[in-house]
Design a protein around this motif. Structure first.
Motif, PDB file in Angstrom:
ATOM      1  N   PHE A   1       0.823  -1.207   0.000  1.00 24.83           N
ATOM      2  CA  PHE A   1       0.000   0.000   0.000  1.00 24.83           C
ATOM      3  C   PHE A   1       0.863   1.266   0.000  1.00 24.83           C
ATOM      4  CE2 PHE A   1      -2.106   3.396   2.339  1.00 24.83           C
ATOM      5  CZ  PHE A   1      -3.281   3.542   1.627  1.00 24.83           C
ATOM      6  N   PHE A   2       1.844   1.307   0.893  1.00 23.79           N
ATOM      7  CA  PHE A   2       2.661   2.520   0.997  1.00 23.79           C
ATOM      8  C   PHE A   2       3.590   2.677  -0.208  1.00 23.79           C
ATOM      9  CE2 PHE A   2       1.402   2.204   5.458  1.00 23.79           C
ATOM     10  CZ  PHE A   2       1.096   3.529   5.721  1.00 23.79           C
ATOM     11  N   LYS A   3       4.005   1.585  -0.795  1.00 27.44           N
ATOM     12  CA  LYS A   3       4.816   1.694  -2.005  1.00 27.44           C
ATOM     13  C   LYS A   3       3.997   2.256  -3.162  1.00 27.44           C
ATOM     14  CE  LYS A   3       7.851  -0.956  -5.058  1.00 27.44           C
ATOM     15  NZ  LYS A   3       8.413  -2.301  -5.370  1.00 27.44           N
ATOM     16  N   LEU A   4       2.755   1.807  -3.290  1.00 29.84           N
ATOM     17  CA  LEU A   4       1.884   2.349  -4.334  1.00 29.84           C
ATOM     18  C   LEU A   4       1.541   3.807  -4.054  1.00 29.84           C
ATOM     19  CD1 LEU A   4       0.195   1.951  -6.861  1.00 29.84           C
ATOM     20  CD2 LEU A   4      -1.653   1.047  -5.424  1.00 29.84           C
ATOM     21  N   ARG A   5       1.333   4.144  -2.806  1.00 30.73           N
ATOM     22  CA  ARG A   5       1.031   5.532  -2.451  1.00 30.73           C
ATOM     23  C   ARG A   5       2.212   6.451  -2.757  1.00 30.73           C
ATOM     24  NH1 ARG A   5       1.277   8.637   2.480  1.00 30.73           N
ATOM     25  NH2 ARG A   5      -0.474  10.093   2.630  1.00 30.73           N
ATOM     26  N   GLN A   6       3.408   5.965  -2.560  1.00 33.06           N
ATOM     27  CA  GLN A   6       4.594   6.769  -2.837  1.00 33.06           C
ATOM     28  C   GLN A   6       4.837   6.910  -4.332  1.00 33.06           C
ATOM     29  OE1 GLN A   6       8.124   5.052  -1.210  1.00 33.06           O
ATOM     30  NE2 GLN A   6       9.438   6.794  -1.727  1.00 33.06           N
ATOM     31  N   SER A   7       4.455   5.927  -5.118  1.00 34.85           N
ATOM     32  CA  SER A   7       4.761   5.922  -6.549  1.00 34.85           C
ATOM     33  C   SER A   7       3.599   6.374  -7.419  1.00 34.85           C
ATOM     34  CB  SER A   7       5.185   4.512  -6.974  1.00 34.85           C
ATOM     35  OG  SER A   7       6.240   4.024  -6.170  1.00 34.85           O
ATOM     36  N   LEU A   8       2.502   6.838  -6.825  1.00 35.85           N
ATOM     37  CA  LEU A   8       1.314   7.191  -7.605  1.00 35.85           C
ATOM     38  C   LEU A   8       1.583   8.430  -8.462  1.00 35.85           C
ATOM     39  CD1 LEU A   8      -1.541   5.878  -7.662  1.00 35.85           C
ATOM     40  CD2 LEU A   8      -2.319   7.848  -6.355  1.00 35.85           C
ATOM     41  N   LYS A   9       1.364   8.320  -9.765  1.00 36.31           N
ATOM     42  CA  LYS A   9       1.577   9.421 -10.709  1.00 36.31           C
ATOM     43  C   LYS A   9       0.380   9.498 -11.656  1.00 36.31           C
ATOM     44  CE  LYS A   9       5.783  10.327  -9.296  1.00 36.31           C
ATOM     45  NZ  LYS A   9       6.141  11.608  -8.648  1.00 36.31           N
ATOM     46  N   VAL A  10       0.103  10.712 -12.124  1.00 37.60           N
ATOM     47  CA  VAL A  10      -0.978  10.915 -13.095  1.00 37.60           C
ATOM     48  C   VAL A  10      -0.454  11.474 -14.408  1.00 37.60           C
ATOM     49  CG1 VAL A  10      -2.695  11.260 -11.294  1.00 37.60           C
ATOM     50  CG2 VAL A  10      -1.481  13.223 -12.205  1.00 37.60           C
ATOM     51  N   VAL A  11       0.851  11.626 -14.537  1.00 37.83           N
ATOM     52  CA  VAL A  11       1.440  12.137 -15.772  1.00 37.83           C
ATOM     53  C   VAL A  11       2.874  11.623 -15.862  1.00 37.83           C
ATOM     54  CG1 VAL A  11       2.338  14.271 -14.749  1.00 37.83           C
ATOM     55  CG2 VAL A  11       1.751  14.224 -17.177  1.00 37.83           C
ATOM     56  N   ILE A  12       3.344  11.423 -17.066  1.00 38.95           N
ATOM     57  CA  ILE A  12       4.746  11.049 -17.307  1.00 38.95           C
ATOM     58  C   ILE A  12       5.536  12.335 -17.515  1.00 38.95           C
ATOM     59  CG2 ILE A  12       6.314   9.779 -18.826  1.00 38.95           C
ATOM     60  CD1 ILE A  12       4.039   7.887 -19.476  1.00 38.95           C
ATOM     61  N   ASP A  13       6.494  12.574 -16.650  1.00 42.37           N
ATOM     62  CA  ASP A  13       7.191  13.854 -16.638  1.00 42.37           C
ATOM     63  C   ASP A  13       7.892  14.153 -17.959  1.00 42.37           C
ATOM     64  OD1 ASP A  13       6.282  13.839 -14.107  1.00 42.37           O
ATOM     65  OD2 ASP A  13       8.227  13.714 -13.111  1.00 42.37           O
ATOM     66  N   ASP A  14       8.465  13.146 -18.575  1.00 46.47           N
ATOM     67  CA  ASP A  14       9.225  13.385 -19.803  1.00 46.47           C
ATOM     68  C   ASP A  14       8.331  13.788 -20.975  1.00 46.47           C
ATOM     69  OD1 ASP A  14      11.457  12.700 -18.376  1.00 46.47           O
ATOM     70  OD2 ASP A  14      11.446  10.601 -19.036  1.00 46.47           O
ATOM     71  N   ASP A  15       7.046  13.508 -20.891  1.00 47.34           N
ATOM     72  CA  ASP A  15       6.132  13.853 -21.979  1.00 47.34           C
ATOM     73  C   ASP A  15       5.618  15.289 -21.893  1.00 47.34           C
ATOM     74  OD1 ASP A  15       6.480  11.289 -22.799  1.00 47.34           O
ATOM     75  OD2 ASP A  15       4.553  10.541 -22.035  1.00 47.34           O
TER      76      ASP A  15
ATOM     77  N   ARG B   1       5.433  23.509 -18.516  1.00 48.91           N
ATOM     78  CA  ARG B   1       5.848  23.494 -17.112  1.00 48.91           C
ATOM     79  C   ARG B   1       5.985  24.906 -16.562  1.00 48.91           C
ATOM     80  NH1 ARG B   1      10.424  18.719 -16.412  1.00 48.91           N
ATOM     81  NH2 ARG B   1       9.350  17.108 -17.629  1.00 48.91           N
ATOM     82  N   LYS B   2       6.401  25.854 -17.409  1.00 48.98           N
ATOM     83  CA  LYS B   2       6.565  27.234 -16.944  1.00 48.98           C
ATOM     84  C   LYS B   2       5.222  27.940 -16.797  1.00 48.98           C
ATOM     85  CE  LYS B   2      11.175  27.788 -18.947  1.00 48.98           C
ATOM     86  NZ  LYS B   2      12.012  28.553 -19.907  1.00 48.98           N
ATOM     87  N   THR B   3       4.284  27.657 -17.683  1.00 50.74           N
ATOM     88  CA  THR B   3       2.995  28.354 -17.641  1.00 50.74           C
ATOM     89  C   THR B   3       2.016  27.739 -16.655  1.00 50.74           C
ATOM     90  OG1 THR B   3       2.245  27.004 -19.512  1.00 50.74           O
ATOM     91  CG2 THR B   3       3.223  29.153 -20.015  1.00 50.74           C
ATOM     92  N   ASP B   4       2.117  26.437 -16.425  1.00 53.29           N
ATOM     93  CA  ASP B   4       1.187  25.743 -15.532  1.00 53.29           C
ATOM     94  C   ASP B   4       1.971  25.189 -14.342  1.00 53.29           C
ATOM     95  OD1 ASP B   4      -0.893  24.477 -14.340  1.00 53.29           O
ATOM     96  OD2 ASP B   4      -1.233  22.997 -15.915  1.00 53.29           O
ATOM     97  N   LYS B   5       1.762  25.780 -13.166  1.00 53.71           N
ATOM     98  CA  LYS B   5       2.479  25.333 -11.976  1.00 53.71           C
ATOM     99  C   LYS B   5       1.974  23.995 -11.449  1.00 53.71           C
ATOM    100  CE  LYS B   5       4.974  29.038 -11.859  1.00 53.71           C
ATOM    101  NZ  LYS B   5       6.426  28.986 -12.164  1.00 53.71           N
ATOM    102  N   PHE B   6       0.782  23.596 -11.838  1.00 54.23           N
ATOM    103  CA  PHE B   6       0.192  22.350 -11.348  1.00 54.23           C
ATOM    104  C   PHE B   6       0.148  21.297 -12.455  1.00 54.23           C
ATOM    105  CE2 PHE B   6      -1.691  25.874  -8.949  1.00 54.23           C
ATOM    106  CZ  PHE B   6      -1.306  25.526  -7.669  1.00 54.23           C
ATOM    107  N   TRP B   7       1.169  21.273 -13.303  1.00 55.72           N
ATOM    108  CA  TRP B   7       1.178  20.351 -14.434  1.00 55.72           C
ATOM    109  C   TRP B   7       1.318  18.898 -13.981  1.00 55.72           C
ATOM    110  CZ3 TRP B   7       5.577  17.382 -14.938  1.00 55.72           C
ATOM    111  CH2 TRP B   7       6.720  17.839 -14.282  1.00 55.72           C
ATOM    112  N   LYS B   8       1.845  18.655 -12.803  1.00 57.17           N
ATOM    113  CA  LYS B   8       2.015  17.280 -12.336  1.00 57.17           C
ATOM    114  C   LYS B   8       0.687  16.584 -12.043  1.00 57.17           C
ATOM    115  CE  LYS B   8       6.672  17.581 -10.429  1.00 57.17           C
ATOM    116  NZ  LYS B   8       7.527  17.331  -9.246  1.00 57.17           N
ATOM    117  N   VAL B   9      -0.358  17.356 -11.777  1.00 54.26           N
ATOM    118  CA  VAL B   9      -1.674  16.758 -11.505  1.00 54.26           C
ATOM    119  C   VAL B   9      -2.729  17.296 -12.470  1.00 54.26           C
ATOM    120  CG1 VAL B   9      -1.228  16.294  -9.070  1.00 54.26           C
ATOM    121  CG2 VAL B   9      -2.073  18.541  -9.754  1.00 54.26           C
ATOM    122  N   ARG B  10      -2.310  17.930 -13.547  1.00 53.74           N
ATOM    123  CA  ARG B  10      -3.274  18.564 -14.448  1.00 53.74           C
ATOM    124  C   ARG B  10      -4.242  17.568 -15.097  1.00 53.74           C
ATOM    125  NH1 ARG B  10      -5.671  22.833 -14.085  1.00 53.74           N
ATOM    126  NH2 ARG B  10      -3.676  23.803 -13.537  1.00 53.74           N
ATOM    127  N   PRO B  11      -3.814  16.376 -15.578  1.00 52.75           N
ATOM    128  CA  PRO B  11      -4.808  15.442 -16.142  1.00 52.75           C
ATOM    129  C   PRO B  11      -5.883  15.032 -15.145  1.00 52.75           C
ATOM    130  CG  PRO B  11      -2.599  14.806 -16.801  1.00 52.75           C
ATOM    131  CD  PRO B  11      -2.439  15.877 -15.772  1.00 52.75           C
TER     132      PRO B  11
END
Length: 663
Positions: free
Chosen positions: A256-270, A276-286
């Protein structure tokens, strides 16, 4: 030498120039001018320099040697002496409102720039601390408001009929709590989270997370259930005394804690660098876009409210705000548009004025409040009535909305309607008249009005829809009489109180069972908050639908029951059709470890017990009771068990786990 010094010092001293005073006749003339037109006190103070230059001729005085080089083209304005200041205090007396003769006298002998500063400070003295807003400041907004003419006439609005949506398009008969929840978080979003989490875990650590859509469903179900059955620590849900089997049957604690630590909603390299400069919340934007899509799919009512919401978080995050008057003063600010029932229709995270300027058409002349109004009103229909507090209300914002056939109502700051405030009675006058005093002024065209109502203190409101009529009464506690008394209340106050509490209602619903597990990652806090928002929206919509259908009140689930039902359904989700090939050799009687109850882990005995004589002998058991080998580094399945330790160990030739375990 001493005498020469004394003589030289005396010779250099210059007589001080006597300060001229206003004559008694001149003071009486100024008082007569003030009495002739009391309503234009501000205009008199603005033009007092011209009056002094035209009528008043100060007596000539001898110029000192230090003033020989100064230009004498302009007539000097006399300065008040200590005696004149003393008379000013006597005239003022206990006049706190600053509208007496003494205040006019002091204002007429103050430079224009200082008078403007004092006027701004006086206008905003009772309004409390205000967040600095970009664009035109309060002084510019008040100056623009001065150009409008206000009259003591009732409001005559010319409203457009609101366009109602057809409710048949949203047929929700027979919907379960999961159907309401899937309006915001569906299987496609869960699959995207699973793929992004696996990809980011592999690219960063090199370890394959190997999570599935079912595990993401189970993770959200476990988080929702933990917020309903709250324990001091999340790890206590896996303890022996307080074990929650609905969670532990799906996850081990480490998984559970490993999944909680690794949970992502976007691939950073894409994500491109410019985004990234215009949207400060791009990591959770989708994730935010999917929640926003569900909010915008709801029916638009006739009345909506706009207010700010705080997402509590004290760690490091972009655009963290501090609002001392909020229940959660530190966090991320979110501007929300909601119905009177609390259903969120639209929202926009605050990340600076620049982001709002790009989303609003013709943003010139609007402050932060006006920009937020223009942004959140983009999805509203013609004829909608918008209610907001004083942070958003301004004359410029109301005029912009009226051009789009939207009508604004809300409390307003005094310095934003300075010209209208001059036409209204002062606070002291209204206090002397008592509770229920409600004067009203409106513009020449009758499309905008300002109402001042005295309850426990003066309340200033502006509207393009409601005025003072029709009046009604409300009950207020009287401290002197020790009882409730009836107080006259204008229509604008009644409608504002009924329609303005939508955002506060959804905030209260979220705060009851918030997923507030401690975390240092702002991305996880955002995901959990908007999941709570989706649950609150789902329950409010569920309750509204059943109430409209005439369902009994007892048959409507409470919010806690609704959340528990959604969590139980998410924990039971099973979309994967893959079979575990490693279990194909097992008999049909053995339970699937992913579906059935997991076996308890047998503790390894101490080394002194494991090496005791020849009491540890291998024992063959039936295929039904086979289990995995407990030796370090071995993942095979075995039927061999130690007679003393009761630990399953392999007897393969290449591993020899049994011998290695007991040596």
């Amino acid at each position: 030498m001493a005498e020469n010094r004394r003589e030289s010092s005396v010779g250099c001293s210059k007589p001080k120039a006597r300060q001229e005073r206003l004559s008694l006749q001149r003071v009486l003339e100024l008082l007569d001018l003030i009495d002739e037109d009391k309503s234009d006190v501000e205009n008199l103070s603005d033009n007092d320099d011209a009056i002094l230059d035209a009528d008043y001729q100060p007596p000539p005085r001898e110029q000192s040697s230090s003033e020989d080089d100064s230009s004498g083209d302009e007539d000097p304005i006399p300065q008040p002496t200590e005696h004149s200041r003393g008379r000013k205090r006597l005239r003022d007396g206990n006049n706190d409102s600053g509208t007496g003769v003494g205040s006019d006298y002091a204002r007429s002998h103050t430079p224009r720039r200082c008078r403007q500063t004092q006027q701004i400070e006086a206008d905003g003295s009772n309004d409390g601390p205000e967040e600095p807003t970009p664009g035109p400041g309060p002084q510019e907004q008040s100056n623009k408001g001065r150009g409008m003419r206000w009259r003591a006439t009732p409001l005559t609005p010319n409203l457009v009929e609101c366009e109602h949506e057809d409710e048949t398009e949203h047929n929700r008969n027979g919907w379960t709590p999961l159907n309401y929840f899937e309006q915001y978080i569906d299987k496609d979003l869960m699959k995207m989270i699973s793929d992004c989490s696996n990809a980011m875990s592999l690219s960063r650590s090199g370890d394959l997370l190997n999570t599935s859509v079912d595990e993401v469903y189970h993770f959200f179900g476990a988080c929702i259930l933990m917020s309903c059955v709250r324990l001091p620590k999340m790890r206590m849900h896996w303890s022996k005394a307080l074990r929650c089997t609905a969670i532990t049957d799906r996850f081990t604690r480490d998984t559970f804690f490993k999944l909680r630590q690794s949970l992502k909603v976007v691939i950073d390299d894409d994500v491109p660098e410019d985004l990234r400069k215009t949207d400060k919340f791009w990591k959770v934007r989708p994730f935010l876009d999917r929640i926003l899509q569900g909010c915008r799919s709801q029916t638009r009512p006739e009345c909506v409210s706009i207010d700010e919401q705080m997402i509590p978080f004290t760690g490091a995050c972009p655009h963290r705000q501090y609002l001392p008057m909020k229940p959660n003063p530190v966090g991320i600010k979110n501007f929300v548009c909601a119905t009177a029932d609390g259903i969120v229709l639209d929202f926009d995270l605050y990340q600076g004025t620049g982001a709002l300027l790009d989303q609003v058409e013709e943003p010139e002349g609007l402050g932060l409040g006006g920009l937020v109004l223009a942004r959140l009103c983009q999805t509203l229909h013609r004829g909608t009535k918008v209610y907001c507090d004083r942070f958003f209300t301004s004359i410029q914002g109301a005029e912009r909305l009226m051009k789009k056939e939207l009508y604004l109502t809300g409390t307003v700051m005094k310095n934003r309607v300075a010209a209208a405030v001059q036409k209204l009675p002062s606070d002291r006058t209204m206090k002397n008249k008592g509770r229920g005093t409600l004067p009203e002024v409106s513009t020449e065209d009758g499309k905008l009005c300002v109402v001042k109502w005295y309850d426990n203190k003066p309340v200033l409101m502006m509207s393009a829809v409601h005025g003072t009529q029709p009046e009604d009464t409300c009950q207020r506690w009287d401290r002197k009489l020790k009882e409730y008394v009836s107080v006259s209340r204008p229509s604008i106050v009644r409608e504002y109180n009924l329609k303005m509490g939508g955002v506060d209602l959804v905030d209260r619903m979220i705060s009851y069972y918030r997923m507030s597990a401690r975390t240092k990652k702002w991305t996880m806090r955002m995901i959990m908050h908007f999941t709570d928002l989706a649950l609150a929206n789902s329950w409010l919509l569920y309750r509204k639908d059943l109430t409209v259908c005439g369902a009994p009140k007892k048959s409507i689930m409470q919010f806690l029951e609704f959340r528990t039902e959604v969590a139980r359904t998410l924990l039971a989700q099973h979309h994967s059709q893959e079979d575990d090939t490693s279990l194909s050799e097992l008999s049909e009687g053995e339970e699937d470890p992913k579906q059935g109850k997991k076996r308890m882990v047998t503790a390894v005995p101490h080394v002194s017990v494991r090496r005791r004589a020849n009491a540890h002998l291998p024992e063959m058991i039936s295929l039904k009771n086979a289990a995995r080998c407990r030796a370090a580094g071995c993942t095979g399945r075995t039927r061999v068990r130690c007679t003393s330790c009761k630990v399953f160990l392999c007897l393969q030739a290449d591993r020899n786990c049994y011998t290695a375990f007991h040596t």
